[in-house]
Motif scaffolding. Structure first.
Motif, PDB file in Angstrom:
ATOM      1  N   UNK A  63       0.838  -1.204   0.000  1.00 28.69           N
ATOM      2  CA  UNK A  63       0.000   0.000   0.000  1.00 28.69           C
ATOM      3  C   UNK A  63       0.873   1.254   0.000  1.00 28.69           C
ATOM      4  N   UNK A  64       1.987   1.211   0.718  1.00 32.43           N
ATOM      5  CA  UNK A  64       2.912   2.343   0.729  1.00 32.43           C
ATOM      6  C   UNK A  64       3.509   2.559  -0.665  1.00 32.43           C
ATOM      7  N   UNK A  65       3.767   1.457  -1.359  1.00 31.82           N
ATOM      8  CA  UNK A  65       4.312   1.554  -2.715  1.00 31.82           C
ATOM      9  C   UNK A  65       3.316   2.222  -3.661  1.00 31.82           C
ATOM     10  N   UNK A  66       2.033   1.889  -3.491  1.00 31.01           N
ATOM     11  CA  UNK A  66       0.993   2.470  -4.355  1.00 31.01           C
ATOM     12  C   UNK A  66       0.891   3.976  -4.139  1.00 31.01           C
ATOM     13  N   UNK A  67       0.954   4.409  -2.892  1.00 31.30           N
ATOM     14  CA  UNK A  67       0.705   5.817  -2.573  1.00 31.30           C
ATOM     15  C   UNK A  67       1.956   6.682  -2.577  1.00 31.30           C
ATOM     16  N   UNK A  70       7.087   6.006  -7.307  1.00 33.32           N
ATOM     17  CA  UNK A  70       7.446   6.997  -8.333  1.00 33.32           C
ATOM     18  C   UNK A  70       6.203   7.552  -9.021  1.00 33.32           C
ATOM     19  N   UNK A  71       5.194   6.712  -9.185  1.00 37.36           N
ATOM     20  CA  UNK A  71       3.928   7.150  -9.796  1.00 37.36           C
ATOM     21  C   UNK A  71       2.817   6.967  -8.762  1.00 37.36           C
ATOM     22  N   UNK A  72       2.671   7.974  -7.926  1.00 37.30           N
ATOM     23  CA  UNK A  72       1.730   7.895  -6.811  1.00 37.30           C
ATOM     24  C   UNK A  72       0.285   7.908  -7.292  1.00 37.30           C
ATOM     25  N   UNK A 244       3.852  -8.639  -9.566  1.00 43.01           N
ATOM     26  CA  UNK A 244       3.657  -8.125  -8.213  1.00 43.01           C
ATOM     27  C   UNK A 244       2.164  -8.189  -7.872  1.00 43.01           C
ATOM     28  N   UNK A 245       1.695  -9.393  -7.535  1.00 46.71           N
ATOM     29  CA  UNK A 245       0.272  -9.578  -7.277  1.00 46.71           C
ATOM     30  C   UNK A 245      -0.179  -8.815  -6.034  1.00 46.71           C
ATOM     31  N   UNK A 246       0.682  -8.747  -5.043  1.00 43.49           N
ATOM     32  CA  UNK A 246       0.328  -8.001  -3.831  1.00 43.49           C
ATOM     33  C   UNK A 246       0.145  -6.527  -4.137  1.00 43.49           C
ATOM     34  N   UNK A 247       1.063  -5.984  -4.948  1.00 41.48           N
ATOM     35  CA  UNK A 247       0.962  -4.575  -5.324  1.00 41.48           C
ATOM     36  C   UNK A 247      -0.271  -4.298  -6.164  1.00 41.48           C
ATOM     37  N   UNK A 248      -0.575  -5.225  -7.092  1.00 38.57           N
ATOM     38  CA  UNK A 248      -1.765  -5.037  -7.927  1.00 38.57           C
ATOM     39  C   UNK A 248      -3.038  -5.055  -7.086  1.00 38.57           C
TER      40      UNK A 248
END
Length: 281
Positions: A63-67, A70-72, A244-248
């Motif tokens: 979730x931190x990666x999503x928000x 580099x592309x928030x 990256x299934x978790x990120x998706x």
């Protein structure tokens, strides 16, 4: 005694339908629960069987990666909120205005014109992409948010739904106002709109969901990534993080948060508005 009487009123058919609907609701919600659960797992736990619905160690890094990556998603959220809210307000007001004309103003050819307008729903939206592209390019709004906002302000379904609701309001109310010297504008703003709050809220919620989830128009009419909406941002994230299934799943979870909030707040208006709109046709 009263409880036994109430239980005896329950019909077996109604009970069976309730059980079936409950089972279908569970089937529908399972993918969402799996999505949220996967977004909080480690990559090694994604395909673990049997499924661990509640991870032993909650992982928030996806979730931190999503928000904060580099592309928030913050930019995509802002763009989607801007388009959805402006389009929703415009669509609700213009639909109410047009619906009042078709429902409360008697003019020659009114029903024929309404049927002709309603028949436009049969035209597939994809057929209009090329004419819209030419028009937007000529008007100078191609690759801007106005290319999504302006067309989104006109909804045939919204006019139809509000017209049906306005027809259910007794004509005596308008006639009394006319006798007192009120005109159409005053009747519309002072009498009809206050009575139509459930239908207006229903249309606003439905239109917001359409605008928020609109993928095709954003894909065709937006080029710059800074203008992307949540559906386009989510698609980009998936293409760039194919394993990256978790990120998706974290990105997908972020994309549905506004829809859950909007539905939770306005679900009673949706039921009431759609029910009242079906009273008279």
């Amino acid at each position: 005694m009263e409880v036994k009487k109430r239980l005896s009123i329950v019909q077996p058919g109604s009970l069976l339908i309730t059980i079936i609907m409950l089972a279908l609701a569970i089937v529908m919600i399972i993918p969402f629960l799996w999505m949220i659960s996967t977004s909080l797992k480690t990559p090694m736990e994604v395909f673990k069987y049997p499924i661990e619905w509640i991870p032993s160690n909650l992982t928030w890094e996806h979730h931190q990666k999503v928000w904060s990556g580099a592309k928030s998603f913050g930019t995509y959220y802002w763009n989607s909120l801007k388009i959805s809210i402006i389009g929703m307000v415009g669509a609700t007001f213009l639909s109410a205005f047009a619906a009042y004309g078709f429902a409360r103003i008697d003019f020659k050819g009114r029903n024929t014109l309404f049927l002709l307008y309603l028949s436009m729903m049969m035209i597939p939206p994809q057929v209009l992409f090329v004419p819209k592209f030419i028009m937007f390019e000529w008007a100078g709004i191609y690759n801007t948010h106005w290319a999504l906002i302006l067309p989104g302000m006109f909804t045939i379904f919204g006019v139809f739904m509000l017209r049906q609701f306005f027809l259910s309001i007794p004509n005596e109310i308008s006639e009394s106002a006319f006798i007192d010297g009120a005109g159409h504008f005053r009747i519309f703003f002072r009498l009809i709109l206050p009575l139509a709050k459930p239908a207006l809220a229903t249309l606003a919620i439905i239109d917001f969901s359409w605008q928020w989830n609109d993928y095709e128009n954003a894909l065709v009419f937006l080029i710059d990534e800074d203008l992307y909406t949540v559906p386009l941002g989510l698609q980009n994230f998936i293409l760039e993080n194919t394993v990256d299934y978790n990120g998706m799943m974290a990105a997908a979870s972020a994309g549905i948060i506004p829809m859950i909030i909007v539905f939770a707040v306005g679900q009673r208006y949706i039921i009431q508005g759609l029910t009242n709109s079906a009273v008279k046709g």
